[in-house]
Design a protein around this motif. Sequence first.
Motif, short mmCIF file in Angstrom:
data_model
loop_
_atom_site.label_atom_id
_atom_site.label_comp_id
_atom_site.label_asym_id
_atom_site.label_seq_id
_atom_site.Cartn_x
_atom_site.Cartn_y
_atom_site.Cartn_z
N ILE A 72 0.89 -1.17 0.00
CA ILE A 72 0.00 0.00 0.00
C ILE A 72 0.92 1.21 0.00
O ILE A 72 1.67 1.44 0.95
CB ILE A 72 -0.94 0.00 1.21
CG1 ILE A 72 -1.85 -1.22 1.17
CG2 ILE A 72 -1.77 1.28 1.24
CD1 ILE A 72 -2.78 -1.34 2.36
N ALA A 73 0.86 1.97 -1.10
CA ALA A 73 1.82 3.06 -1.30
C ALA A 73 1.38 4.38 -0.68
O ALA A 73 2.22 5.23 -0.38
CB ALA A 73 2.08 3.25 -2.80
N SER A 74 0.09 4.58 -0.50
CA SER A 74 -0.40 5.87 -0.01
C SER A 74 -0.25 5.97 1.50
O SER A 74 -0.52 5.01 2.23
CB SER A 74 -1.87 6.06 -0.40
OG SER A 74 -2.62 4.92 -0.03
N TYR A 86 -10.59 8.40 2.47
CA TYR A 86 -9.17 8.21 2.17
C TYR A 86 -9.06 7.40 0.89
O TYR A 86 -9.72 6.38 0.72
CB TYR A 86 -8.52 7.48 3.35
CG TYR A 86 -7.21 6.78 3.08
CD1 TYR A 86 -6.09 7.47 2.60
CD2 TYR A 86 -7.08 5.42 3.33
CE1 TYR A 86 -4.90 6.81 2.37
CE2 TYR A 86 -5.89 4.75 3.12
CZ TYR A 86 -4.79 5.45 2.64
OH TYR A 86 -3.61 4.79 2.41
N THR A 87 -8.22 7.87 -0.05
CA THR A 87 -8.01 7.18 -1.31
C THR A 87 -6.74 6.34 -1.23
O THR A 87 -5.66 6.86 -0.94
CB THR A 87 -7.90 8.17 -2.47
OG1 THR A 87 -9.11 8.93 -2.55
CG2 THR A 87 -7.69 7.45 -3.79
N VAL A 88 -6.88 5.04 -1.48
CA VAL A 88 -5.77 4.10 -1.36
C VAL A 88 -5.09 3.92 -2.72
O VAL A 88 -5.75 3.72 -3.73
CB VAL A 88 -6.27 2.73 -0.87
CG1 VAL A 88 -5.09 1.78 -0.64
CG2 VAL A 88 -7.08 2.88 0.40
N THR A 89 -3.77 3.99 -2.72
CA THR A 89 -2.99 3.62 -3.91
C THR A 89 -2.09 2.45 -3.54
O THR A 89 -1.62 2.35 -2.41
CB THR A 89 -2.15 4.79 -4.43
OG1 THR A 89 -1.25 5.23 -3.41
CG2 THR A 89 -3.03 5.97 -4.85
N THR A 90 -1.86 1.57 -4.51
CA THR A 90 -1.14 0.33 -4.23
C THR A 90 -0.09 0.04 -5.29
O THR A 90 -0.12 0.60 -6.39
CB THR A 90 -2.11 -0.86 -4.16
OG1 THR A 90 -2.81 -0.94 -5.41
CG2 THR A 90 -3.09 -0.70 -3.03
N THR A 91 0.82 -0.85 -4.94
CA THR A 91 1.79 -1.41 -5.89
C THR A 91 1.52 -2.91 -5.96
O THR A 91 1.60 -3.61 -4.95
CB THR A 91 3.23 -1.17 -5.43
OG1 THR A 91 3.45 0.24 -5.29
CG2 THR A 91 4.22 -1.74 -6.43
N SER A 92 1.17 -3.39 -7.15
CA SER A 92 0.81 -4.80 -7.29
C SER A 92 1.98 -5.64 -7.75
O SER A 92 3.01 -5.12 -8.21
CB SER A 92 -0.36 -4.94 -8.26
OG SER A 92 0.02 -4.46 -9.53
N ASN A 112 -11.36 2.17 -4.56
CA ASN A 112 -10.17 2.41 -3.73
C ASN A 112 -10.39 3.56 -2.75
O ASN A 112 -9.44 4.15 -2.25
CB ASN A 112 -8.95 2.69 -4.61
CG ASN A 112 -9.09 3.99 -5.40
OD1 ASN A 112 -10.21 4.45 -5.65
ND2 ASN A 112 -7.97 4.57 -5.81
N THR A 113 -11.66 3.87 -2.46
CA THR A 113 -11.98 4.94 -1.51
C THR A 113 -12.50 4.35 -0.21
O THR A 113 -13.51 3.64 -0.19
CB THR A 113 -13.03 5.90 -2.09
OG1 THR A 113 -12.52 6.49 -3.28
CG2 THR A 113 -13.36 7.01 -1.09
#
Length: 274
Positions: A72-74, A86-92, A112-113
């Motif tokens: 989870i990058a955020s 909160y908006t989640v950004t990820t690295t897959s 992703n919210t």
Amino acid sequence: IDGGVTPFTYEQVSSAPAGLSLDASSGMVSGAANLAPGTYTLTITATDSNGATTLPKSVTVVITKAAQTIAIASPLSTHVKMGDTYTVTTTSGPSSNALTLEASGSCSIAGNTVTFNAAGPCTITAKQLGDTNYLDAVPATQTVTVAQAASGVNISSTPNPSQPGQAVTFTVSVALDTTKTAAQKTKAAPVPTGTVSISDNGTVLGSAPLVNGVASVSTQLLTTAGSHSIVATYSGDANYPATQSAAFIQTVAAAVATPVPTLNEWALIGLTAL
């Protein structure tokens, strides 16, 4: 290899599975980067420097699935309140399966919210299943304790203005104060519970429990003419903190004197005749 005189040379005496190769000088078997996981068998001989050659030997090579890493990058703030999002950004990872997000506890997720629905612990989890080439990823998580949200307290009354000692009913509503949250909620907030009390310049006039976020308090204690500064005090609950409303002005009108009836002109004439 037992015996023989070094150096040795190695030879593959059967057709190698596609993607595998044998190094003649070192005897090392290597596979292509895109070689699928599985079990592969080669037949190899070794020849020493004097020309002596071993009998053919079967060698089994096992290629296992590769690991994959997700994250989870955020960054997640440690100061979130009920009603925030909160908006989640990820690295897959490289698996052919898509990364998925889950939320549990005092929060929920759509896409992703993440929405923080109530005060308490919240866990956000990223997952990605493996496929024929990659293992399942170790889940990545974020945790946070959601704080209480700001509560808005509003007062109205009837009648206003009122007469001294007249029964006045104050209606107090408590709800999520969206002007004091970091983001607007996308779903209904929990209904506040608890009690409210009404005071006039510090003198308590009465109290009542909230029903569906609203309480009604009636009083006949406003006996002095003039402007009364009414404040509602909310007790708070698990999701909303205790707070007070802004001052509400209740006007109590001055008492109206009852006029003494006057005699009309004919009555005065009659009295004069008598």
